[in-house]
Scaffold this motif. Sequence first.
Motif, short mmCIF file in Angstrom:
data_model
loop_
_atom_site.label_atom_id
_atom_site.label_comp_id
_atom_site.label_asym_id
_atom_site.label_seq_id
_atom_site.Cartn_x
_atom_site.Cartn_y
_atom_site.Cartn_z
N GLN A 174 31.62 70.11 0.84
CA GLN A 174 32.48 68.94 0.77
C GLN A 174 32.72 68.39 2.17
OE1 GLN A 174 33.29 66.42 -0.72
NE2 GLN A 174 34.99 66.89 -2.11
N ALA A 187 36.85 63.70 2.76
CA ALA A 187 37.01 63.74 1.32
C ALA A 187 37.84 64.93 0.88
CB ALA A 187 35.63 63.79 0.66
N VAL A 192 38.37 63.01 -6.28
CA VAL A 192 37.17 62.97 -5.45
C VAL A 192 36.16 63.99 -5.96
CG1 VAL A 192 36.29 63.37 -3.11
CG2 VAL A 192 38.49 62.24 -3.43
N VAL A 227 31.03 65.13 -2.30
CA VAL A 227 30.88 63.68 -2.48
C VAL A 227 29.46 63.22 -2.15
CG1 VAL A 227 33.30 63.10 -2.14
CG2 VAL A 227 31.80 63.28 -0.15
N VAL A 228 28.75 63.95 -1.28
CA VAL A 228 27.35 63.66 -0.97
C VAL A 228 26.55 64.91 -1.33
CG1 VAL A 228 25.66 63.04 0.79
CG2 VAL A 228 27.98 62.12 0.91
N SER A 235 21.03 61.23 -4.20
CA SER A 235 22.33 60.83 -3.69
C SER A 235 22.20 59.85 -2.53
CB SER A 235 23.11 62.06 -3.23
OG SER A 235 24.36 61.71 -2.67
N TYR A 263 28.74 58.54 0.79
CA TYR A 263 30.03 58.36 0.13
C TYR A 263 30.76 57.12 0.63
CZ TYR A 263 34.94 59.57 -1.02
OH TYR A 263 36.23 59.56 -1.47
N ARG A 264 31.38 56.41 -0.29
CA ARG A 264 32.23 55.25 0.01
C ARG A 264 33.69 55.66 -0.16
NH1 ARG A 264 26.88 54.59 0.64
NH2 ARG A 264 26.25 52.41 0.69
N ASN A 265 34.40 55.82 0.96
CA ASN A 265 35.77 56.30 0.96
C ASN A 265 36.71 55.19 0.45
OD1 ASN A 265 38.51 56.88 2.06
ND2 ASN A 265 37.48 58.60 3.06
N THR A 317 29.91 57.38 -4.72
CA THR A 317 28.65 57.68 -4.05
C THR A 317 27.53 57.07 -4.86
OG1 THR A 317 29.51 59.79 -3.21
CG2 THR A 317 27.12 59.49 -3.22
#
Length: 848
Positions: free
Chosen positions: A239, A248, A258, A262-263, A303, A306-308, A369
């Motif tokens: 993570q 994240a 989340v 995330v990736v 993948s 990630y877009r926060n 993501t």
Amino acid sequence: MKLKKLLLVTSTISVVGLTPTAVFAQSSETTPQAEDAADSQIITVIGSRRAARSATDSPVPVDVLKAEDIRSQGSTDIIDSLSAIVPSLTASREPISDAATLVRPVNLRALPADHTLVLVNGKRRHRGAVVGEFVSGVNRGAQGVDITPLFGASLKQVDVLRDGAAAQYGSDAIAGVINYQLLDDPNIRQLSIQYTNGYAGDGKTIELAGAIGGHIGDNGFVTVAFEVKDQQATSRGVQDGEGSTGGAAGLAAAGFPVANPVVVWGQPEVKDDYKLTVNSAIPVGDSEIYMFGNYSTRKVDGSFFYRNPTSRQGVFASGANALFADTTGAGGCPVGPLPNSSFAAAEAFVNGAPDNCFSFFSRFPGGFTPRFGGTVNDYSGTAGFRGKFESGFTYDFSAGFGRNELGYEINNTVNASLGPDSPTNFNLGAQIQKEIIANADFTYPVNVGLASDLNIAFGVQYHDESFEIAQGELDSFRVGPFVDQGFSVGSNGFQGFSDRVAGVFRRNSIGLYLDTEVDVTDQLLLSGAVRYENFSDFGDTFNGKLSALFKLSDSFALRGSASTGFRAPTLGQSNLQRAATSFQNGQLVESLVIASTDPIAVFFDGGQLSPEKARNFSLGATADLGGLTLTADYFNIRVKDRIALTTAAISEADRTLLIAAGNPEAATISEVNFFVNDFDTTTQGIDLVASYPFSTSAGDTSVTLAASYNDTKVSNVGTTIDENRRREIEDSLPTLRTTFTISHNVGMFNGLIRLNHYTKVFENLFNDTTLPITTPSLLIVDAEIGFKFEDHFKISVGAKNLFDTFPQEWSLDGNTGRTPGFLGAIYPLNHPAGFNGGSYYVRLSTNF
């Protein structure tokens, strides 16, 4: 003038008797003499236009890989199987590298993927449609061949020529040639099923493969091979911000929904993976008609980053403020950052906005993501007519076509400028490579009073190519109504191909060649080749090659070659166009990848790309010492005018001049990227191969040691190469790669163990030049044991990376992949050994 020069040199070579080592397999069949020799020697059908010969009698180095060698690797991917056996051949996994994740590049002798010519049954295979814009290391910008459709169950043999051969074949053969020979046995009946799983419990793969042959008339044949496979993804990261309050992990701790991780760092998911090959020949009098081809399709999903939800610009945020789309113009949207201390506070902040204020937080409260991938379709077909007169004159007329298409998709993302009307799944368009190739090849032996006839080979090749960019769906690239409020344009992560960049780009070429080969004495073989080729887009090129083999005794020989070569710029490199759009400083601006001949590229010193030019030199020795076979070859490859991707920022002064010159699109472009001929390199090294089979009362054993040492230097940095890019080119592949294999057979049992050693490698992590990472040397061990039963069945159990070895986790200035903001990538991403760790497999096969 060059044509006159070609004729003059050709005539001179024919008179003197210097022959080419033309690495050309005109047929998947061998002569009866070759079949007899095969009982005691490894036979290759590349390396000469004469009859098949022993690999140790070739004046250039050739690796001969039998089908069983390939199938016993445990890998269900032909790329991994070959790279495990041939040290001079390497391939990285390429996670999150856009299109290169779908079609992996393969390197020979530390040169880019498009510096290796790929043949099938001796005929040129069409290249893939991927141009590696975001690939790391030496493959950045390369457009090589997609070899994934060529699978183990379809192959009789693979020959890897490690020598420059552009003078025989034309473009691409700077590093060497790989020839895939399809099965040609009408009696074959094979079926296998393999289950593979990673030690970590993911990456499950099931593969069903087989081949069946049949007779056509008395002497004709047809073979059909297939493979069906399903491969799950792997995850080898952590993570983002694991063990910390940031990233994240920090959002998850604050209650945000989340994903974990995330990736996803690992191999992509591959499903609907179907492959089929057909190979056939039908005698017609003293001649034969032959046909072969392939069809394959696979769907790949991997993948992206990630877009926060608290900070992703153009989607969730604008500067430090949360981003809201005012859907009616009534105003009143909240101002300020989205709270990240608790999910409840963030949700209350967004839900407290008026109804006219839309935030993507309401759709993706934990961020998102994107999942990027698509469908790869590949098919080809070749038909020909060949024969031989009593005089020894042979002829071979053939024509073939090939098509490689990548239809791109991206899911779980948005075109933010469309606001609440944005879909989350997009068809992005496609890249399509098509080729038509026609050949007429002839050979004729002439008695010149030497130890052998002078073999004269000549021919002509016509090559027609097209590269197409197919438009994506409108929502994947169109400018939505909320762009002027700060929302980004196009499907986030990979903008679809617009009508502006879509198009079909074509060229054709015609090549003429002549080569001769003769045994001057029983000890001395001389060869030479010349080739003239003319391309419709950039003009002509002329190349030649000389090589020789001198037998000091029945056991020892010296060999060497010298040649010039070239690689034509691909249509993809010359014409690829991509667009990315954003809103900056109150206006819509674009960043474009444009054709090198686009007027804007020409303004920044672009223009028609020219061929990369090469000079190859090799010197080696072979020895056959009562079972011990040894070859050692030094090589030196100089490549000038290598093609690179360059970036030019457009200033206000530039913009004014461009618009005045009739380029109105410059008004909204902030920078352009295009390919140029720019830098030079020298690659040199030594390849060593030693094998020793022996028998004892305990069974039959074979020991093989293969090593490839290479050293690449950028001899002219040009204008595009900075220090980090130079290090990538020079050090992104191991300087020394070694494999040591022991195989043993006794009764119904067989076993194999292989050690693969890689010296240290360098990469810019995430292609970020501020993150230079060096990975120490690595040793990988593979093992397999098999048991035959009931005459026709065999069960094999094995492990890839038996001891679950990983590259060392990267660290730089106190940062690691476990530090917040580094996306959870704890391992180097492009090490040629990969970072999946160990896996085990079980394979059941039968010959019936």
